[in-house]
Scaffold this motif. Structure first.
Motif, PDB file in Angstrom:
ATOM      1  N   VAL A 102       0.892  -0.942  -0.116  1.00 36.92           N
ATOM      2  CA  VAL A 102       0.065  -0.252  -0.232  1.00 36.92           C
ATOM      3  C   VAL A 102       0.847   1.051   0.176  1.00 36.92           C
ATOM      4  O   VAL A 102       0.303   2.035  -0.317  1.00 36.92           O
ATOM      5  CB  VAL A 102      -0.722  -0.383   1.091  1.00 36.92           C
ATOM      6  CG1 VAL A 102      -1.673   1.469   1.570  1.00 36.92           C
ATOM      7  CG2 VAL A 102      -2.162  -1.509   1.087  1.00 36.92           C
ATOM      8  N   GLY A 103       1.992   0.939   1.203  1.00 33.82           N
ATOM      9  CA  GLY A 103       3.308   2.264   0.700  1.00 33.82           C
ATOM     10  C   GLY A 103       3.190   2.450  -0.400  1.00 33.82           C
ATOM     11  O   GLY A 103       4.013   3.857  -1.549  1.00 33.82           O
ATOM     12  N   ALA A 104       3.583   1.736  -0.712  1.00 35.28           N
ATOM     13  CA  ALA A 104       4.874   1.821  -3.099  1.00 35.28           C
ATOM     14  C   ALA A 104       3.825   2.244  -3.546  1.00 35.28           C
ATOM     15  O   ALA A 104       3.510   3.519  -4.312  1.00 35.28           O
ATOM     16  CB  ALA A 104       4.726   0.370  -2.854  1.00 35.28           C
ATOM     17  N   ASN A 144       8.772   6.548  -3.845  1.00 32.53           N
ATOM     18  CA  ASN A 144       9.289   6.144  -2.424  1.00 32.53           C
ATOM     19  C   ASN A 144       9.341   5.360  -1.098  1.00 32.53           C
ATOM     20  O   ASN A 144      10.169   4.445  -1.036  1.00 32.53           O
ATOM     21  CB  ASN A 144       9.503   7.420  -1.721  1.00 32.53           C
ATOM     22  CG  ASN A 144      10.324   8.482  -2.774  1.00 32.53           C
ATOM     23  OD1 ASN A 144      11.054   8.405  -3.542  1.00 32.53           O
ATOM     24  ND2 ASN A 144      10.106   9.717  -2.836  1.00 32.53           N
ATOM     25  N   LEU A 145       8.112   4.541  -1.304  1.00 34.05           N
ATOM     26  CA  LEU A 145       7.832   3.857   0.390  1.00 34.05           C
ATOM     27  C   LEU A 145       8.243   2.412  -0.580  1.00 34.05           C
ATOM     28  O   LEU A 145       8.275   1.431   0.663  1.00 34.05           O
ATOM     29  CB  LEU A 145       6.691   4.089   0.597  1.00 34.05           C
ATOM     30  CG  LEU A 145       5.855   5.160   1.683  1.00 34.05           C
ATOM     31  CD1 LEU A 145       4.998   5.094   2.049  1.00 34.05           C
ATOM     32  CD2 LEU A 145       6.754   5.496   2.404  1.00 34.05           C
ATOM     33  N   SER A 146       8.635   2.454  -1.550  1.00 31.38           N
ATOM     34  CA  SER A 146       8.595   0.762  -1.950  1.00 31.38           C
ATOM     35  C   SER A 146      10.163   0.270  -1.305  1.00 31.38           C
ATOM     36  O   SER A 146      11.048  -1.048  -1.345  1.00 31.38           O
ATOM     37  CB  SER A 146       9.352   0.897  -3.954  1.00 31.38           C
ATOM     38  OG  SER A 146      10.327   1.300  -4.154  1.00 31.38           O
ATOM     39  N   SER A 194       3.804  -8.092  -3.743  1.00 30.45           N
ATOM     40  CA  SER A 194       2.849  -7.044  -3.218  1.00 30.45           C
ATOM     41  C   SER A 194       3.595  -5.959  -3.413  1.00 30.45           C
ATOM     42  O   SER A 194       2.278  -4.664  -4.052  1.00 30.45           O
ATOM     43  CB  SER A 194       2.653  -6.959  -1.445  1.00 30.45           C
ATOM     44  OG  SER A 194       2.171  -5.903  -1.370  1.00 30.45           O
ATOM     45  N   VAL A 195       4.610  -5.239  -2.880  1.00 31.68           N
ATOM     46  CA  VAL A 195       4.972  -3.361  -3.235  1.00 31.68           C
ATOM     47  C   VAL A 195       5.513  -3.947  -5.250  1.00 31.68           C
ATOM     48  O   VAL A 195       5.486  -2.579  -5.650  1.00 31.68           O
ATOM     49  CB  VAL A 195       6.699  -4.218  -3.012  1.00 31.68           C
ATOM     50  CG1 VAL A 195       7.135  -2.674  -3.629  1.00 31.68           C
ATOM     51  CG2 VAL A 195       6.621  -4.609  -1.435  1.00 31.68           C
ATOM     52  N   GLY A 196       5.559  -4.754  -5.481  1.00 28.87           N
ATOM     53  CA  GLY A 196       5.441  -4.711  -7.602  1.00 28.87           C
ATOM     54  C   GLY A 196       4.462  -4.537  -7.799  1.00 28.87           C
ATOM     55  O   GLY A 196       4.125  -3.036  -8.358  1.00 28.87           O
ATOM     56  N   LEU A 197       3.038  -4.690  -7.377  1.00 26.85           N
ATOM     57  CA  LEU A 197       1.520  -4.018  -7.703  1.00 26.85           C
ATOM     58  C   LEU A 197       1.504  -2.526  -7.080  1.00 26.85           C
ATOM     59  O   LEU A 197       1.397  -1.352  -8.042  1.00 26.85           O
ATOM     60  CB  LEU A 197       0.788  -4.918  -7.141  1.00 26.85           C
ATOM     61  CG  LEU A 197       0.740  -6.280  -8.262  1.00 26.85           C
ATOM     62  CD1 LEU A 197      -0.704  -7.422  -6.753  1.00 26.85           C
ATOM     63  CD2 LEU A 197       1.170  -6.373  -9.847  1.00 26.85           C
ATOM     64  N   VAL A 232       1.287   0.955  -9.459  1.00 23.70           N
ATOM     65  CA  VAL A 232       0.651   1.913  -9.704  1.00 23.70           C
ATOM     66  C   VAL A 232       0.660   3.222  -8.976  1.00 23.70           C
ATOM     67  O   VAL A 232       0.547   4.355 -10.012  1.00 23.70           O
ATOM     68  CB  VAL A 232      -0.738   1.294  -8.077  1.00 23.70           C
ATOM     69  CG1 VAL A 232      -1.428   2.825  -7.896  1.00 23.70           C
ATOM     70  CG2 VAL A 232      -0.747   0.191  -8.908  1.00 23.70           C
ATOM     71  N   SER A 233       1.585   3.193  -8.482  1.00 16.69           N
ATOM     72  CA  SER A 233       3.069   4.873  -8.395  1.00 16.69           C
ATOM     73  C   SER A 233       3.239   5.534  -9.376  1.00 16.69           C
ATOM     74  O   SER A 233       2.952   6.392 -10.184  1.00 16.69           O
ATOM     75  CB  SER A 233       2.760   4.520  -6.946  1.00 16.69           C
ATOM     76  OG  SER A 233       4.891   4.052  -7.711  1.00 16.69           O
ATOM     77  N   LEU A 234       3.057   4.296 -10.250  1.00 15.96           N
ATOM     78  CA  LEU A 234       4.087   4.750 -11.565  1.00 15.96           C
ATOM     79  C   LEU A 234       3.687   4.858 -12.264  1.00 15.96           C
ATOM     80  O   LEU A 234       3.574   4.851 -13.570  1.00 15.96           O
ATOM     81  CB  LEU A 234       5.346   3.676 -12.588  1.00 15.96           C
ATOM     82  CG  LEU A 234       7.093   2.613 -11.197  1.00 15.96           C
ATOM     83  CD1 LEU A 234       7.619   2.688 -11.186  1.00 15.96           C
ATOM     84  CD2 LEU A 234       7.671   4.715 -10.655  1.00 15.96           C
TER      85      LEU A 234
END
Length: 407
Positions: free
Chosen positions: A77-79, A84-86, A116-119, A123-125
């Motif tokens: 969720v943070g990513a 940056n939160l990745s 999870s971080v990849g997804l 989204v953020s990118l």
């Protein structure tokens, strides 16, 4: 790895660094959402994560599973809020390896965390195919690195556990060997005392019984019979006194090595005083060693007791001497008297066991025993016992204690 203070610093520090980073260097995304995610992770750690990590070595717990799921979801969720939160996965992967409970489970959950971080990063990118490819490459590298580091950590932990188990087994085995050694020593001592009692007190008391039976038949009104009875009674008294003396000698061998409040020197002084009072043999004791190993003290005191018992029983001496001194890496005990001497010393296993038992005791500490006649007459007993290495090095600086017992 499960020390609470270490994790307080590591996890709290990671959240603080990420909060500063997303605030000072904002990227595309929601700053509020990123800070809310970090706050949620911090509260989860304080609420149940810290407890889960502390109990991780005892098996899976509800706290461990709950915090594991929170970290996996929170990193994703943070990513999603900001790229940056990745970086949170840098602390997320160690949490997974600590809480997963097994190697295979850690690999599986690490893969889920990377997905999870990849997804979230996708989204953020922007959610494009290019963003998915970029996020996939980053997470593949992160997963491989986490797998390598986790495998290395697991091997270190397993080796540490194996060494701890081996150390526990070694300590337990050493304790069992010490117990067996003490039991063997006690058994040997009981056997020695049993033989000494058989050779001395039992035979003397048997003679007393026979004399008493003979006296009963001699108590008549005939003067000659009365005189014979008187002679038998005198013999009974003499033999009874000998039995009493022998009993006191055996009791002395069973007394504590050190009397309360006394060191080795004080105990030997007391022993010499008591010996002088009981036998009338003028005895002096001199001790010129400081603190020595407990086992060596036991051997020295028992040898002094046995040596004085031999002086009492066999020497016919008027004076005796006990002398203990340090000699480099060893301590030397000398017990001498001015009695009739030994001639050719012999140890007959069928008639006496005092000298043989003393020799066995000295051999247990790798010492040497010598028994002979002094040039000026009388018996000389010398016992040399090597000191343990640390004590042998410190022996020259040990304090001197010289004590004499007057008649």
């Amino acid at each position: 790895m499960t020390t609470a203070r270490w994790w307080d610093v590591a996890f709290g520090g990671a959240l603080a660094v990420m909060a500063i980073t997303v605030t000072l260097y904002p990227a595309d995304g929601s700053l509020g959402g990123a800070l809310a995610t970090l706050a949620a992770l911090g509260l989860a750690y304080l609420g149940f994560g810290r407890r889960g990590i502390r109990l991780a070595g005892t098996g899976r717990t509800a706290s461990s599973l709950a915090f594991l799921a929170t970290v996996v979801l929170g990193c994703g969720v943070g990513a999603a809020f900001t790229p940056n939160l990745s970086t949170l996965q840098a602390i997320g992967f160690p949490v997974v390896w600590v809480l997963a409970g097994s190697y295979l489970r850690a690999v599986l959950v690490s893969g889920i965390l990377a997905v999870s971080v990849g997804l979230g990063l996708t989204v953020s990118l922007g959610g494009t195919v290019a963003a998915m490819a970029e996020a996939g490459g980053i997470e593949a590298i992160s997963f491989i690195f986490a797998l390598a580091l986790g495998t290395w950590m697991t091997r270190i932990i397993c080796a540490s556990d194996r060494h701890r188990r081996l150390l526990d087994e070694l300590t337990r085995t050493q304790g069992e060997l010490n117990a067996l050694h003490r039991a063997a020593g006690s058994s040997a001592e009981r056997e020695r005392l049993a033989r000494e009692i058989h050779d001395t007190i039992a035979q003397t008391l048997t003679g007393l019984v026979m004399l008493a039976q003979r006296t009963r038949g001699e108590l008549t009104t005939t003067p000659a019979r009365v005189m014979a009875a008187q002679t038998s009674i005198d013999l009974i008294e003499t033999n009874a006194r000998e039995a009493l003396t022998e009993t006191r000698a055996l009791v002395a061998t069973l007394s504590p090595v050190r009397e309360p409040g006394l060191g080795l020197a004080g105990t030997i002084l007391r022993l010499a005083d008591r010996f002088t009072q009981e036998t009338g043999i003028q005895t002096d004791a001199t001790v010129q060693v400081g603190d020595i190993d407990r086992e060596v003290e036991v051997v020295l005191l028992r040898c002094v007791q046995e040596g004085l018992a031999n002086v009492r029983q066999h020497s016919g001496a008027e004076a005796a001497s006990v002398f203990i001194e340090g000699a480099g890496a060893a301590v030397v005990l000398t017990v001498s008297d001015d009695g009739r001497g030994l001639g050719v010393p012999r140890v007959d296993p069928n008639t006496g066991f005092g000298l043989a038992g003393m020799r066995d005791r000295v051999l247990l500490v790798h010492g040497e025993l010598e028994l002979g006649t002094r040039p000026t007459g009388g018996t000389l007993l010398r016992v040399t016992v090597p000191l343990p290495a640390p004590l042998a090095l410190a022996a020259p600086a040990a304090p001197l204690s010289r004590i004499k017992a007057d008649a």
